[in-house]
Write an enzyme that holds these catalytic residues in place. Structure first.
Site, PDB file in Angstrom:
ATOM      1  N   THR A  75       0.800  -1.226   0.000  1.00  0.00           N
ATOM      2  CA  THR A  75       0.000   0.000   0.000  1.00  0.00           C
ATOM      3  C   THR A  75       0.835   1.280   0.000  1.00  0.00           C
ATOM      4  O   THR A  75       0.551   2.210  -0.759  1.00  0.00           O
ATOM      5  CB  THR A  75      -0.928  -0.012   1.229  1.00  0.00           C
ATOM      6  OG1 THR A  75      -1.822  -1.106   1.064  1.00  0.00           O
ATOM      7  CG2 THR A  75      -1.719   1.272   1.355  1.00  0.00           C
ATOM      8  N   ASN A  96       5.713  -1.032   3.293  1.00  0.00           N
ATOM      9  CA  ASN A  96       4.895  -0.436   4.350  1.00  0.00           C
ATOM     10  C   ASN A  96       5.729  -0.168   5.594  1.00  0.00           C
ATOM     11  O   ASN A  96       5.407   0.696   6.409  1.00  0.00           O
ATOM     12  CB  ASN A  96       3.731  -1.363   4.723  1.00  0.00           C
ATOM     13  CG  ASN A  96       2.605  -1.299   3.701  1.00  0.00           C
ATOM     14  OD1 ASN A  96       2.551  -0.388   2.870  1.00  0.00           O
ATOM     15  ND2 ASN A  96       1.714  -2.272   3.748  1.00  0.00           N
ATOM     16  N   ASP A 158      -4.258   6.099   6.804  1.00  0.00           N
ATOM     17  CA  ASP A 158      -3.404   7.288   6.923  1.00  0.00           C
ATOM     18  C   ASP A 158      -2.313   7.293   5.852  1.00  0.00           C
ATOM     19  O   ASP A 158      -2.009   8.332   5.262  1.00  0.00           O
ATOM     20  CB  ASP A 158      -2.802   7.391   8.338  1.00  0.00           C
ATOM     21  CG  ASP A 158      -2.076   6.145   8.810  1.00  0.00           C
ATOM     22  OD1 ASP A 158      -1.428   5.467   7.995  1.00  0.00           O
ATOM     23  OD2 ASP A 158      -2.128   5.835  10.018  1.00  0.00           O
ATOM     24  N   HIS A 469      -1.285  -9.616  -1.070  1.00  0.00           N
ATOM     25  CA  HIS A 469      -0.523  -9.108  -2.220  1.00  0.00           C
ATOM     26  C   HIS A 469       0.887  -8.826  -1.724  1.00  0.00           C
ATOM     27  O   HIS A 469       1.195  -9.071  -0.571  1.00  0.00           O
ATOM     28  CB  HIS A 469      -1.197  -7.835  -2.734  1.00  0.00           C
ATOM     29  CG  HIS A 469      -1.480  -6.854  -1.636  1.00  0.00           C
ATOM     30  ND1 HIS A 469      -0.546  -5.947  -1.184  1.00  0.00           N
ATOM     31  CD2 HIS A 469      -2.560  -6.692  -0.828  1.00  0.00           C
ATOM     32  CE1 HIS A 469      -1.056  -5.253  -0.178  1.00  0.00           C
ATOM     33  NE2 HIS A 469      -2.277  -5.681   0.066  1.00  0.00           N
TER      34      HIS A 469
END
Ligand SMILES: [Zn+2]
Length: 535
Positions: A75, A96, A158, A469
Protein backbone atom coordinates in the site's frame (compact mmCIF):
# COMPACT_ATOMS: atom_id res chain seq x y z
CA UNK A 1 6.98 37.24 -1.68
CA UNK A 2 6.36 33.73 -0.54
CA UNK A 3 9.45 31.58 -0.29
CA UNK A 4 8.99 28.37 -2.22
CA UNK A 5 9.26 25.30 -0.06
CA UNK A 6 12.79 24.07 -0.76
CA UNK A 7 11.73 20.52 -1.55
CA UNK A 8 9.17 21.48 -4.17
CA UNK A 9 11.20 24.29 -5.73
CA UNK A 10 14.03 21.87 -6.50
CA UNK A 11 11.64 20.07 -8.83
CA UNK A 12 10.30 23.09 -10.66
CA UNK A 13 11.33 23.79 -14.21
CA UNK A 14 13.43 26.95 -14.25
CA UNK A 15 13.69 27.43 -17.99
CA UNK A 16 10.60 28.90 -19.62
CA UNK A 17 11.42 27.04 -22.82
CA UNK A 18 10.78 23.72 -21.10
CA UNK A 19 7.45 24.71 -19.61
CA UNK A 20 4.39 22.89 -20.93
CA UNK A 21 1.71 24.63 -22.93
CA UNK A 22 -1.35 24.82 -20.68
CA UNK A 23 -4.33 22.93 -22.04
CA UNK A 24 -7.25 25.21 -22.82
CA UNK A 25 -9.46 25.79 -19.79
CA UNK A 26 -7.98 23.29 -17.37
CA UNK A 27 -10.40 21.85 -14.82
CA UNK A 28 -10.64 23.68 -11.50
CA UNK A 29 -10.66 20.57 -9.38
CA UNK A 30 -8.66 17.38 -9.86
CA UNK A 31 -10.00 14.41 -7.94
CA UNK A 32 -7.49 11.58 -7.73
CA UNK A 33 -8.90 8.35 -6.34
CA UNK A 34 -6.93 5.32 -5.31
CA UNK A 35 -8.99 2.19 -4.70
CA UNK A 36 -6.83 0.02 -2.46
CA UNK A 37 -6.29 -3.47 -3.96
CA UNK A 38 -8.41 -2.73 -7.05
CA UNK A 39 -6.33 -4.86 -9.45
CA UNK A 40 -6.85 -4.71 -13.21
CA UNK A 41 -8.46 -8.14 -13.23
CA UNK A 42 -11.23 -6.85 -10.94
CA UNK A 43 -11.80 -3.83 -13.20
CA UNK A 44 -11.81 -6.02 -16.33
CA UNK A 45 -14.25 -8.51 -14.84
CA UNK A 46 -16.72 -6.01 -13.38
CA UNK A 47 -16.55 -3.36 -16.09
CA UNK A 48 -19.69 -4.71 -17.86
CA UNK A 49 -21.51 -4.78 -14.49
CA UNK A 50 -20.82 -1.18 -13.50
CA UNK A 51 -23.73 1.21 -13.96
CA UNK A 52 -22.82 4.20 -11.76
CA UNK A 53 -19.53 5.90 -10.83
CA UNK A 54 -17.17 3.33 -12.32
CA UNK A 55 -19.29 3.16 -15.50
CA UNK A 56 -18.88 6.91 -15.84
CA UNK A 57 -15.08 6.65 -15.48
CA UNK A 58 -14.97 3.69 -17.88
CA UNK A 59 -16.46 6.10 -20.45
CA UNK A 60 -13.31 8.25 -20.28
CA UNK A 61 -9.79 7.21 -21.19
CA UNK A 62 -9.08 3.74 -19.82
CA UNK A 63 -5.59 2.31 -19.50
CA UNK A 64 -6.41 -1.35 -18.85
CA UNK A 65 -2.77 -2.25 -18.35
CA UNK A 66 -1.53 0.18 -15.77
CA UNK A 67 1.28 -1.08 -13.57
CA UNK A 68 2.56 -0.51 -10.12
CA UNK A 69 5.85 -1.56 -11.69
CA UNK A 70 7.87 -2.28 -8.54
CA UNK A 71 8.34 -5.67 -6.86
CA UNK A 72 7.11 -4.34 -3.50
CA UNK A 73 3.38 -4.26 -4.29
CA UNK A 74 2.27 -2.90 -0.93
CA UNK A 75 0.00 0.00 0.00
CA UNK A 76 2.59 2.59 0.98
CA UNK A 77 4.92 2.21 -2.02
CA UNK A 78 1.91 2.01 -4.34
CA UNK A 79 0.38 5.24 -3.05
CA UNK A 80 3.76 6.96 -3.16
CA UNK A 81 3.94 6.56 -6.97
CA UNK A 82 0.54 8.03 -7.86
CA UNK A 83 1.02 11.74 -7.12
CA UNK A 84 4.83 11.99 -7.24
CA UNK A 85 5.45 10.67 -10.76
CA UNK A 86 8.18 8.50 -9.31
CA UNK A 87 8.92 4.88 -8.50
CA UNK A 88 9.50 3.83 -4.88
CA UNK A 89 13.26 3.78 -5.63
CA UNK A 90 12.98 7.58 -5.84
CA UNK A 91 10.13 8.23 -3.41
CA UNK A 92 12.00 6.25 -0.75
CA UNK A 93 8.81 4.41 0.21
CA UNK A 94 10.11 0.90 -0.41
CA UNK A 95 7.56 -0.99 1.70
CA UNK A 96 4.90 -0.44 4.35
CA UNK A 97 7.69 -0.75 6.90
CA UNK A 98 11.44 -1.22 6.98
CA UNK A 99 14.29 -1.46 9.47
CA UNK A 100 16.49 1.50 10.33
CA UNK A 101 19.25 0.25 12.61
CA UNK A 102 20.37 3.85 13.22
CA UNK A 103 16.97 4.93 14.61
CA UNK A 104 17.24 6.47 18.08
CA UNK A 105 14.49 4.33 19.60
CA UNK A 106 14.80 0.71 20.72
CA UNK A 107 12.36 -0.68 18.14
CA UNK A 108 14.14 -0.34 14.79
CA UNK A 109 11.09 -1.20 12.70
CA UNK A 110 9.83 1.96 11.02
CA UNK A 111 6.33 2.59 9.65
CA UNK A 112 6.37 4.28 6.23
CA UNK A 113 4.17 7.21 7.27
CA UNK A 114 5.50 8.01 10.74
CA UNK A 115 8.03 10.38 12.29
CA UNK A 116 10.01 8.07 14.55
CA UNK A 117 12.07 11.01 15.87
CA UNK A 118 9.07 12.00 17.97
CA UNK A 119 9.48 10.21 21.31
CA UNK A 120 5.79 9.23 21.48
CA UNK A 121 5.95 7.51 18.07
CA UNK A 122 6.19 3.72 18.21
CA UNK A 123 5.82 1.21 15.41
CA UNK A 124 2.40 0.19 16.72
CA UNK A 125 1.21 3.63 17.88
CA UNK A 126 2.96 5.94 15.47
CA UNK A 127 2.92 9.70 14.87
CA UNK A 128 1.61 10.18 11.32
CA UNK A 129 3.95 12.16 9.08
CA UNK A 130 5.14 12.50 5.45
CA UNK A 131 8.76 12.60 6.71
CA UNK A 132 9.92 9.54 4.76
CA UNK A 133 8.56 10.67 1.38
CA UNK A 134 11.72 11.90 -0.35
CA UNK A 135 10.03 13.78 -3.19
CA UNK A 136 7.22 16.34 -3.54
CA UNK A 137 3.74 15.39 -4.70
CA UNK A 138 1.97 17.27 -7.48
CA UNK A 139 0.03 19.02 -4.72
CA UNK A 140 3.30 20.18 -3.12
CA UNK A 141 4.54 21.52 -6.47
CA UNK A 142 1.21 23.17 -7.21
CA UNK A 143 1.18 24.91 -3.81
CA UNK A 144 4.68 26.27 -4.42
CA UNK A 145 3.70 27.69 -7.81
CA UNK A 146 0.22 28.81 -6.93
CA UNK A 147 -0.28 29.39 -3.20
CA UNK A 148 -4.01 29.91 -3.73
CA UNK A 149 -4.41 26.26 -4.76
CA UNK A 150 -5.49 23.74 -2.14
CA UNK A 151 -3.94 20.31 -1.64
CA UNK A 152 -6.44 18.16 0.26
CA UNK A 153 -6.61 14.43 1.03
CA UNK A 154 -8.99 12.03 2.69
CA UNK A 155 -8.60 8.26 2.92
CA UNK A 156 -9.46 5.22 4.92
CA UNK A 157 -5.76 4.62 5.62
CA UNK A 158 -3.40 7.29 6.92
CA UNK A 159 -0.58 6.15 4.62
CA UNK A 160 -2.80 6.60 1.56
CA UNK A 161 -3.72 10.16 2.57
CA UNK A 162 -0.12 11.03 3.47
CA UNK A 163 1.57 9.60 0.37
CA UNK A 164 -0.91 11.15 -2.06
CA UNK A 165 -0.91 14.65 -0.52
CA UNK A 166 2.72 14.91 0.64
CA UNK A 167 4.48 17.66 2.55
CA UNK A 168 2.34 20.78 2.07
CA UNK A 169 -1.28 19.71 2.56
CA UNK A 170 -4.08 22.07 3.56
CA UNK A 171 -6.29 19.33 4.97
CA UNK A 172 -5.59 15.63 5.47
CA UNK A 173 -8.10 13.23 7.03
CA UNK A 174 -8.07 9.48 7.55
CA UNK A 175 -9.86 6.88 9.66
CA UNK A 176 -8.44 6.81 13.17
CA UNK A 177 -10.28 3.69 14.34
CA UNK A 178 -13.56 5.26 15.45
CA UNK A 179 -13.70 8.47 13.41
CA UNK A 180 -11.82 10.51 10.81
CA UNK A 181 -8.80 12.26 12.28
CA UNK A 182 -5.99 14.47 11.00
CA UNK A 183 -2.27 14.89 11.63
CA UNK A 184 -2.54 18.57 10.62
CA UNK A 185 -3.59 19.84 14.01
CA UNK A 186 -3.05 23.51 13.12
CA UNK A 187 -5.40 23.42 10.11
CA UNK A 188 -8.83 24.94 10.56
CA UNK A 189 -11.58 22.42 11.31
CA UNK A 190 -13.97 22.14 8.33
CA UNK A 191 -17.45 22.49 9.89
CA UNK A 192 -18.87 19.34 8.28
CA UNK A 193 -16.16 16.99 9.58
CA UNK A 194 -17.47 16.69 13.19
CA UNK A 195 -20.99 16.37 11.77
CA UNK A 196 -19.99 13.40 9.61
CA UNK A 197 -18.05 11.81 12.47
CA UNK A 198 -21.09 12.08 14.74
CA UNK A 199 -23.39 10.60 12.09
CA UNK A 200 -20.96 7.73 11.52
CA UNK A 201 -20.81 6.88 15.22
CA UNK A 202 -24.61 6.59 15.25
CA UNK A 203 -24.64 4.60 12.00
CA UNK A 204 -22.05 2.06 13.17
CA UNK A 205 -23.82 1.69 16.53
CA UNK A 206 -26.77 0.14 14.68
CA UNK A 207 -26.65 -3.40 13.25
CA UNK A 208 -26.74 -3.56 9.45
CA UNK A 209 -28.71 -6.19 7.56
CA UNK A 210 -26.80 -8.32 5.05
CA UNK A 211 -26.54 -6.78 1.57
CA UNK A 212 -28.89 -8.20 -1.04
CA UNK A 213 -26.70 -9.73 -3.74
CA UNK A 214 -27.58 -9.07 -7.38
CA UNK A 215 -27.75 -12.24 -9.56
CA UNK A 216 -24.16 -11.72 -10.74
CA UNK A 217 -22.95 -11.97 -7.12
CA UNK A 218 -25.35 -14.77 -6.16
CA UNK A 219 -23.68 -16.89 -8.85
CA UNK A 220 -20.37 -16.46 -7.03
CA UNK A 221 -21.65 -17.60 -3.62
CA UNK A 222 -19.61 -20.76 -3.10
CA UNK A 223 -18.31 -21.41 0.42
CA UNK A 224 -14.62 -22.26 0.74
CA UNK A 225 -13.47 -23.95 3.96
CA UNK A 226 -10.20 -22.73 5.44
CA UNK A 227 -7.75 -24.57 7.67
CA UNK A 228 -8.63 -22.38 10.67
CA UNK A 229 -12.24 -23.58 10.57
CA UNK A 230 -13.58 -20.39 8.99
CA UNK A 231 -15.59 -20.43 5.77
CA UNK A 232 -15.54 -17.60 3.24
CA UNK A 233 -16.91 -17.04 -0.25
CA UNK A 234 -20.63 -16.65 0.35
CA UNK A 235 -20.69 -13.74 2.80
CA UNK A 236 -23.07 -10.82 2.47
CA UNK A 237 -21.30 -8.15 4.58
CA UNK A 238 -23.99 -7.64 7.22
CA UNK A 239 -22.74 -6.66 10.67
CA UNK A 240 -23.60 -6.51 14.35
CA UNK A 241 -24.19 -3.25 16.21
CA UNK A 242 -20.91 -1.48 16.96
CA UNK A 243 -18.74 -3.83 14.89
CA UNK A 244 -16.06 -1.42 13.69
CA UNK A 245 -14.01 -4.19 12.04
CA UNK A 246 -16.94 -5.32 9.90
CA UNK A 247 -17.67 -1.67 9.00
CA UNK A 248 -14.23 -1.50 7.38
CA UNK A 249 -14.92 -4.70 5.44
CA UNK A 250 -17.89 -3.16 3.64
CA UNK A 251 -18.68 -0.50 1.01
CA UNK A 252 -20.02 1.66 3.86
CA UNK A 253 -16.46 2.63 4.75
CA UNK A 254 -15.86 3.91 1.21
CA UNK A 255 -19.20 5.70 1.36
CA UNK A 256 -18.05 7.40 4.57
CA UNK A 257 -14.71 8.45 3.04
CA UNK A 258 -16.53 9.82 -0.01
CA UNK A 259 -18.95 11.69 2.26
CA UNK A 260 -15.89 13.26 3.89
CA UNK A 261 -14.50 14.10 0.44
CA UNK A 262 -17.77 15.78 -0.54
CA UNK A 263 -17.84 17.71 2.74
CA UNK A 264 -14.30 18.96 2.20
CA UNK A 265 -15.19 20.12 -1.33
CA UNK A 266 -18.19 21.99 0.08
CA UNK A 267 -16.59 23.45 3.20
CA UNK A 268 -13.36 24.54 1.51
CA UNK A 269 -15.12 25.58 -1.72
CA UNK A 270 -12.69 23.45 -3.70
CA UNK A 271 -12.82 24.04 -7.44
CA UNK A 272 -14.23 27.55 -7.05
CA UNK A 273 -11.02 29.57 -6.84
CA UNK A 274 -8.95 31.02 -9.67
CA UNK A 275 -6.28 28.34 -9.27
CA UNK A 276 -6.88 24.58 -9.55
CA UNK A 277 -7.24 22.46 -6.40
CA UNK A 278 -6.29 18.84 -5.85
CA UNK A 279 -8.35 16.39 -3.82
CA UNK A 280 -6.80 12.97 -3.24
CA UNK A 281 -9.12 10.22 -2.07
CA UNK A 282 -8.03 6.81 -0.78
CA UNK A 283 -10.81 4.20 -0.70
CA UNK A 284 -9.63 1.35 1.51
CA UNK A 285 -12.60 -1.00 1.89
CA UNK A 286 -11.78 -3.07 -1.22
CA UNK A 287 -8.46 -3.97 0.42
CA UNK A 288 -10.13 -4.99 3.69
CA UNK A 289 -12.73 -7.08 1.86
CA UNK A 290 -10.00 -8.66 -0.28
CA UNK A 291 -7.84 -9.56 2.72
CA UNK A 292 -10.82 -10.91 4.66
CA UNK A 293 -12.50 -12.88 1.86
CA UNK A 294 -10.32 -12.93 -1.26
CA UNK A 295 -11.13 -11.31 -4.59
CA UNK A 296 -13.34 -13.83 -6.38
CA UNK A 297 -16.17 -14.54 -3.97
CA UNK A 298 -19.57 -13.07 -3.30
CA UNK A 299 -18.13 -10.63 -0.74
CA UNK A 300 -15.85 -8.85 -3.24
CA UNK A 301 -18.69 -8.87 -5.75
CA UNK A 302 -20.87 -6.96 -3.27
CA UNK A 303 -17.98 -4.59 -2.58
CA UNK A 304 -17.57 -3.89 -6.32
CA UNK A 305 -21.26 -3.10 -6.77
CA UNK A 306 -21.20 -0.97 -3.60
CA UNK A 307 -18.07 0.92 -4.64
CA UNK A 308 -19.63 1.67 -8.04
CA UNK A 309 -22.76 3.02 -6.36
CA UNK A 310 -20.89 5.12 -3.77
CA UNK A 311 -18.67 6.66 -6.46
CA UNK A 312 -21.75 7.40 -8.57
CA UNK A 313 -23.36 9.27 -5.66
CA UNK A 314 -20.16 11.20 -5.04
CA UNK A 315 -19.89 12.33 -8.67
CA UNK A 316 -23.56 13.33 -8.66
CA UNK A 317 -22.87 15.49 -5.60
CA UNK A 318 -19.99 17.19 -7.43
CA UNK A 319 -22.23 17.67 -10.50
CA UNK A 320 -24.87 19.29 -8.29
CA UNK A 321 -22.23 21.78 -7.10
CA UNK A 322 -21.69 22.69 -10.79
CA UNK A 323 -17.94 22.18 -10.58
CA UNK A 324 -15.61 21.74 -13.54
CA UNK A 325 -13.69 18.71 -12.32
CA UNK A 326 -11.61 15.87 -13.70
CA UNK A 327 -11.18 12.44 -12.12
CA UNK A 328 -8.27 10.03 -12.19
CA UNK A 329 -8.77 6.61 -10.61
CA UNK A 330 -6.21 3.89 -10.04
CA UNK A 331 -5.01 1.43 -7.39
CA UNK A 332 -1.96 0.96 -5.17
CA UNK A 333 -1.63 -2.75 -6.12
CA UNK A 334 -3.75 -5.76 -7.08
CA UNK A 335 -4.07 -9.06 -5.21
CA UNK A 336 -3.89 -12.81 -5.54
CA UNK A 337 -7.20 -14.51 -4.76
CA UNK A 338 -7.69 -16.90 -1.88
CA UNK A 339 -5.20 -19.79 -2.20
CA UNK A 340 -7.82 -22.41 -1.22
CA UNK A 341 -10.24 -21.22 -3.93
CA UNK A 342 -7.73 -21.16 -6.79
CA UNK A 343 -5.67 -24.14 -5.69
CA UNK A 344 -2.51 -22.12 -5.05
CA UNK A 345 0.12 -23.11 -2.47
CA UNK A 346 0.67 -21.05 0.66
CA UNK A 347 4.19 -19.96 1.61
CA UNK A 348 6.17 -22.22 3.89
CA UNK A 349 6.23 -20.43 7.28
CA UNK A 350 9.85 -21.57 7.49
CA UNK A 351 10.67 -18.87 4.90
CA UNK A 352 10.08 -16.09 7.44
CA UNK A 353 13.38 -14.28 8.14
CA UNK A 354 13.07 -15.02 11.85
CA UNK A 355 12.75 -18.76 11.14
CA UNK A 356 15.63 -18.87 8.66
CA UNK A 357 17.70 -16.73 11.04
CA UNK A 358 17.11 -19.21 13.88
CA UNK A 359 18.28 -22.05 11.67
CA UNK A 360 21.45 -20.14 10.74
CA UNK A 361 22.12 -19.26 14.39
CA UNK A 362 22.02 -22.96 15.24
CA UNK A 363 24.26 -24.01 12.32
CA UNK A 364 26.86 -21.31 12.84
CA UNK A 365 26.65 -21.20 16.64
CA UNK A 366 25.62 -17.53 16.69
CA UNK A 367 23.67 -15.92 19.54
CA UNK A 368 20.87 -13.54 18.55
CA UNK A 369 18.25 -13.11 15.87
CA UNK A 370 20.53 -13.07 12.72
CA UNK A 371 17.73 -12.00 10.30
CA UNK A 372 14.83 -9.53 10.34
CA UNK A 373 12.35 -8.52 7.66
CA UNK A 374 9.28 -9.83 5.92
CA UNK A 375 8.41 -13.14 4.28
CA UNK A 376 8.77 -12.72 0.51
CA UNK A 377 10.33 -9.26 0.77
CA UNK A 378 13.27 -7.36 2.22
CA UNK A 379 15.54 -9.29 4.57
CA UNK A 380 18.04 -7.57 6.88
CA UNK A 381 21.13 -9.03 8.58
CA UNK A 382 21.17 -8.19 12.26
CA UNK A 383 23.57 -5.26 12.85
CA UNK A 384 25.08 -7.00 15.88
CA UNK A 385 26.75 -9.57 13.61
CA UNK A 386 30.49 -8.96 13.40
CA UNK A 387 32.45 -8.85 10.11
CA UNK A 388 33.34 -12.53 9.59
CA UNK A 389 30.16 -13.76 11.28
CA UNK A 390 28.09 -11.47 9.09
CA UNK A 391 29.73 -12.77 5.89
CA UNK A 392 29.12 -16.39 6.90
CA UNK A 393 25.54 -15.66 7.99
CA UNK A 394 24.71 -13.93 4.72
CA UNK A 395 26.22 -16.73 2.63
CA UNK A 396 24.25 -19.31 4.60
CA UNK A 397 21.02 -17.27 4.30
CA UNK A 398 21.41 -16.94 0.53
CA UNK A 399 22.15 -20.68 0.25
CA UNK A 400 19.10 -21.67 2.31
CA UNK A 401 16.71 -19.33 0.51
CA UNK A 402 17.98 -20.22 -2.97
CA UNK A 403 17.64 -23.94 -2.25
CA UNK A 404 13.98 -23.60 -1.22
CA UNK A 405 11.50 -24.90 -3.84
CA UNK A 406 9.13 -21.93 -3.33
CA UNK A 407 11.83 -19.32 -3.98
CA UNK A 408 12.07 -17.84 -7.49
CA UNK A 409 15.01 -15.49 -6.87
CA UNK A 410 17.09 -13.88 -4.16
CA UNK A 411 18.45 -10.50 -5.16
CA UNK A 412 21.23 -8.89 -3.14
CA UNK A 413 21.81 -5.24 -2.37
CA UNK A 414 25.09 -5.38 -4.32
CA UNK A 415 23.26 -6.65 -7.43
CA UNK A 416 20.58 -3.97 -7.16
CA UNK A 417 23.11 -1.18 -6.65
CA UNK A 418 24.74 -2.13 -9.96
CA UNK A 419 21.71 -1.72 -12.23
CA UNK A 420 19.80 1.42 -13.27
CA UNK A 421 16.20 2.11 -12.26
CA UNK A 422 14.11 0.60 -15.09
CA UNK A 423 12.36 2.73 -17.72
CA UNK A 424 10.03 1.84 -20.58
CA UNK A 425 7.11 -0.60 -20.54
CA UNK A 426 6.75 -2.07 -17.04
CA UNK A 427 5.24 -5.28 -18.44
CA UNK A 428 8.70 -6.14 -19.84
CA UNK A 429 10.77 -5.48 -16.74
CA UNK A 430 12.77 -8.43 -15.43
CA UNK A 431 12.37 -9.54 -11.82
CA UNK A 432 15.67 -7.82 -11.02
CA UNK A 433 14.36 -4.57 -12.55
CA UNK A 434 11.10 -4.85 -10.60
CA UNK A 435 13.12 -5.23 -7.41
CA UNK A 436 15.30 -2.26 -8.43
CA UNK A 437 12.17 -0.11 -8.83
CA UNK A 438 11.49 -0.46 -5.09
CA UNK A 439 15.10 -0.41 -3.87
CA UNK A 440 16.55 2.36 -1.73
CA UNK A 441 20.13 1.84 -0.53
CA UNK A 442 19.41 3.46 2.85
CA UNK A 443 16.19 1.61 3.65
CA UNK A 444 16.10 -1.66 1.72
CA UNK A 445 17.21 -4.99 3.12
CA UNK A 446 20.55 -6.69 2.53
CA UNK A 447 18.69 -8.92 0.08
CA UNK A 448 15.18 -9.40 -1.30
CA UNK A 449 13.51 -12.81 -1.46
CA UNK A 450 11.01 -13.24 -4.31
CA UNK A 451 8.73 -16.27 -4.16
CA UNK A 452 7.51 -18.25 -7.17
CA UNK A 453 4.47 -17.03 -9.08
CA UNK A 454 1.25 -18.13 -7.41
CA UNK A 455 2.66 -18.81 -3.94
CA UNK A 456 0.50 -16.91 -1.42
CA UNK A 457 2.69 -14.74 0.83
CA UNK A 458 0.37 -15.60 3.71
CA UNK A 459 1.43 -18.95 5.26
CA UNK A 460 -1.82 -19.42 7.17
CA UNK A 461 -5.30 -17.91 6.84
CA UNK A 462 -6.69 -16.11 9.89
CA UNK A 463 -9.76 -14.04 10.66
CA UNK A 464 -9.80 -10.96 8.40
CA UNK A 465 -6.60 -12.09 6.71
CA UNK A 466 -6.99 -14.91 4.20
CA UNK A 467 -5.53 -13.50 0.96
CA UNK A 468 -2.81 -10.97 0.21
CA UNK A 469 -0.52 -9.11 -2.22
CA UNK A 470 3.08 -7.92 -2.16
CA UNK A 471 4.64 -10.15 -4.83
CA UNK A 472 6.48 -9.04 -8.00
CA UNK A 473 3.90 -10.85 -10.18
CA UNK A 474 1.36 -9.18 -12.44
CA UNK A 475 -1.72 -10.12 -10.39
CA UNK A 476 -0.26 -7.76 -7.77
CA UNK A 477 1.27 -5.22 -10.20
CA UNK A 478 -1.42 -4.67 -12.84
CA UNK A 479 -3.96 -1.95 -12.03
CA UNK A 480 -6.41 0.14 -14.05
CA UNK A 481 -5.67 3.84 -14.70
CA UNK A 482 -8.77 5.83 -15.66
CA UNK A 483 -8.97 9.49 -16.71
CA UNK A 484 -12.36 11.17 -16.92
CA UNK A 485 -13.72 14.65 -17.54
CA UNK A 486 -17.16 15.65 -18.81
CA UNK A 487 -17.21 15.48 -22.60
CA UNK A 488 -14.08 13.35 -22.94
CA UNK A 489 -14.06 10.95 -25.90
CA UNK A 490 -14.21 7.37 -24.62
CA UNK A 491 -11.19 5.24 -25.43
CA UNK A 492 -9.62 2.06 -24.07
CA UNK A 493 -5.87 1.79 -24.37
CA UNK A 494 -3.95 -1.47 -24.28
CA UNK A 495 -0.32 -0.32 -23.91
CA UNK A 496 1.46 -0.90 -20.60
CA UNK A 497 1.90 2.29 -18.59
CA UNK A 498 3.00 2.97 -15.02
CA UNK A 499 1.17 4.69 -12.18
CA UNK A 500 4.18 7.05 -12.09
CA UNK A 501 2.83 8.39 -15.41
CA UNK A 502 -0.28 9.77 -13.68
CA UNK A 503 1.36 12.81 -12.06
CA UNK A 504 3.01 14.31 -15.18
CA UNK A 505 -0.23 13.69 -17.11
CA UNK A 506 -2.31 15.60 -14.55
CA UNK A 507 0.40 18.29 -14.46
CA UNK A 508 -0.03 18.73 -18.22
CA UNK A 509 -3.81 18.86 -17.81
CA UNK A 510 -3.59 21.82 -15.44
CA UNK A 511 -0.58 23.44 -17.07
CA UNK A 512 1.93 22.84 -14.27
CA UNK A 513 5.50 22.50 -15.52
CA UNK A 514 7.38 19.51 -14.13
CA UNK A 515 11.04 18.76 -14.72
CA UNK A 516 11.00 15.42 -16.56
CA UNK A 517 14.46 14.66 -15.19
CA UNK A 518 13.25 14.78 -11.60
CA UNK A 519 10.58 12.06 -11.98
CA UNK A 520 10.31 8.56 -13.46
CA UNK A 521 6.91 8.88 -15.16
CA UNK A 522 6.03 10.52 -18.45
CA UNK A 523 2.96 12.40 -19.64
CA UNK A 524 0.55 9.99 -21.36
CA UNK A 525 -0.12 11.32 -24.84
CA UNK A 526 -3.39 11.04 -26.73
CA UNK A 527 -5.89 11.77 -23.94
CA UNK A 528 -8.48 14.25 -25.18
CA UNK A 529 -8.03 17.67 -23.59
CA UNK A 530 -4.48 17.01 -22.40
CA UNK A 531 -1.46 18.35 -24.31
CA UNK A 532 1.77 16.78 -23.15
CA UNK A 533 4.81 19.09 -23.16
CA UNK A 534 7.34 18.58 -25.95
CA UNK A 535 10.09 16.22 -24.77
ZN1 LIG B 1 -3.06 -1.41 -0.41
Amino acid sequence: MRILPALASAFLVTSAARASVPAPQPPKLIVVISVDQFGASLFDEYRPQFTAGLARLAGGTVFRNGYQGQAATETCPGHSTIMTGSLPARTGIIANSWYDWTAARADKRIYCAEDERIPASTYKDYTVSPLHLKVPTLGDILKALSPGSRNVAVAGKDRAAVMMSGHVADQRWYWGGKKYVTDLKAAEMPPDVPVINARLAKFIAVAQAPLVPPPYCQAKARPVALSDGETVGAGTLGRAAGDYDAFKESPDWDGATLAMAGALVRDLKLGRGRAPDILSVGLSATDYVGHAYGSEGEEMCLQMFGLDRELGDFFKALDAMKLDYAVVLTADHGVEDLAERIGAPRADPGLAPRAVGAEIAKTLGIQGPVLAGSLGGDVYLDPALSGAERTRAEAEALRLYRAHPQVEAVVTKAELEKIPVPTGSPDRWTLLQRARASFDPQRSGDFVVLLKKGVSLLPKPGKGDVATHGSPWDYDRRVPILFWRAGMEPQTREEAVDTADIMPTIAAMIGIPVDAGSIDGRCLAGISGISCPAP
